[in-house]
Write an enzyme that holds these catalytic residues in place. Structure first.
Site, short mmCIF file in Angstrom:
data_model
loop_
_atom_site.label_atom_id
_atom_site.label_comp_id
_atom_site.label_asym_id
_atom_site.label_seq_id
_atom_site.Cartn_x
_atom_site.Cartn_y
_atom_site.Cartn_z
N ASN A 114 -1.27 51.28 -2.07
CA ASN A 114 -2.55 51.35 -2.79
C ASN A 114 -2.51 52.26 -4.00
O ASN A 114 -3.51 52.82 -4.42
CB ASN A 114 -3.68 51.72 -1.81
CG ASN A 114 -3.40 53.02 -1.09
OD1 ASN A 114 -2.45 53.72 -1.42
ND2 ASN A 114 -4.24 53.37 -0.13
N GLU A 128 -1.81 70.49 -0.25
CA GLU A 128 -1.05 69.44 -0.96
C GLU A 128 -0.56 69.94 -2.33
O GLU A 128 0.55 69.60 -2.74
CB GLU A 128 -1.93 68.20 -1.11
CG GLU A 128 -2.20 67.54 0.24
CD GLU A 128 -3.13 66.35 0.15
OE1 GLU A 128 -3.62 66.02 -0.95
OE2 GLU A 128 -3.37 65.73 1.20
P1 IDP Z 1 -6.59 57.90 1.61
O1 IDP Z 1 -5.27 57.76 0.89
O2 IDP Z 1 -7.65 57.02 1.02
O3 IDP Z 1 -7.04 59.34 1.74
P2 IDP Z 1 -5.83 58.03 4.43
O4 IDP Z 1 -6.68 57.56 5.58
O5 IDP Z 1 -5.68 59.50 4.23
O6 IDP Z 1 -6.38 57.33 3.10
O7 IDP Z 1 -4.40 57.37 4.63
C1 IDP Z 1 -3.30 57.80 3.86
C2 IDP Z 1 -2.54 56.60 3.37
O8 IDP Z 1 -2.02 55.90 4.50
C3 IDP Z 1 -3.38 55.53 2.65
O9 IDP Z 1 -3.58 55.81 1.29
C4 IDP Z 1 -2.52 54.30 2.84
O10 IDP Z 1 -1.39 54.31 1.94
C5 IDP Z 1 -2.02 54.51 4.25
N1 IDP Z 1 -2.89 53.87 5.25
C6 IDP Z 1 -4.12 54.27 5.63
N2 IDP Z 1 -4.64 53.45 6.59
C7 IDP Z 1 -3.68 52.53 6.82
C8 IDP Z 1 -3.61 51.40 7.70
O11 IDP Z 1 -4.53 51.09 8.46
N3 IDP Z 1 -2.45 50.67 7.63
C9 IDP Z 1 -1.41 50.98 6.79
N4 IDP Z 1 -1.44 52.04 5.96
C10 IDP Z 1 -2.57 52.79 5.96
#
Ligand code: IDP
Ligand code: MG
Length: 141
Positions: A114, A128
């Site tokens: 993403n 971080e």
């Molecule tokens: P964020 O980046 O929007 O803060 P977080 O929940 O902190 O989201 O998750 C960290 C990263 O882990 C996300 O940016 C994404 O790359 C990955 N991620 C989060 N949820 C999922 C999932 O359900 N499947 C696969 N990768 C995920």
């Protein structure tokens, strides 16, 4: 005024797809200042340390392999309420739920790849930022 710092990362997919300029353009267009910036390629252990908060999550192994799969651009951003403002620019984690015009809505290809990272709170931002930068590398210390 709530002057904050946050850590932004252009993830390996963003760097590989030549989106560095576009992400930085959007940051600057929103009046957010860059106080530090570097390019680096994390190894797996470094990515695991960065995402330690997620180590129990089912996606941890895949996420850390992805984040160590190629170079990233790490930045410290500063400004009033910058943590939430930059997260607003990024859009929701799942790009399918992200608002129109956000970086993730426009460029992400799946929930993992993403394009960008942003700290989510002052305490995580402090951890971080210190993970990648020492205070001599950050403008305004
Ligand atoms: P964020 O980046 O929007 O803060 P977080 O929940 O902190 O989201 O998750 C960290 C990263 O882990 C996300 O940016 C994404 O790359 C990955 N991620 C989060 N949820 C999922 C999932 O359900 N499947 C696969 N990768 C995920
Ligand atoms: Mg997060």
């Amino acid at each position: 005024m709530d002057l904050q710092k946050t850590l932004a990362i252009i993830k390996p997919d963003g760097v590989a797809r030549n989106l560095i300029g576009e992400v930085i353009r959007r940051i600057e267009a929103h009046g957010i200042k860059i106080a530090a910036m570097k390019m680096l390629h994390m190894n797996l252990a470094q990515a695991e340390g960065f995402y330690a908060v997620h180590r129990e999550r089912p996606f941890f192994e895949s996420l850390t392999q992805f984040m160590s799969s190629g170079p990233v651009v790490a930045m410290v951003l500063t400004g009033d309420d910058v943590i939430a403002r930059y997260r607003g620019l990024m859009g929701a984690t799942n790009y399918e739920e992200a608002a129109e015009g956000t970086i993730r809505r426009d460029f992400a290809t799946d929930i993992e790849k993403n394009v960008v990272h942003g700290s989510d709170a002052p305490d995580t931002a402090a951890f971080e930022i210190a993970y990648f930068f020492n205070r001599f590398e950050i403008l305004g210390g």
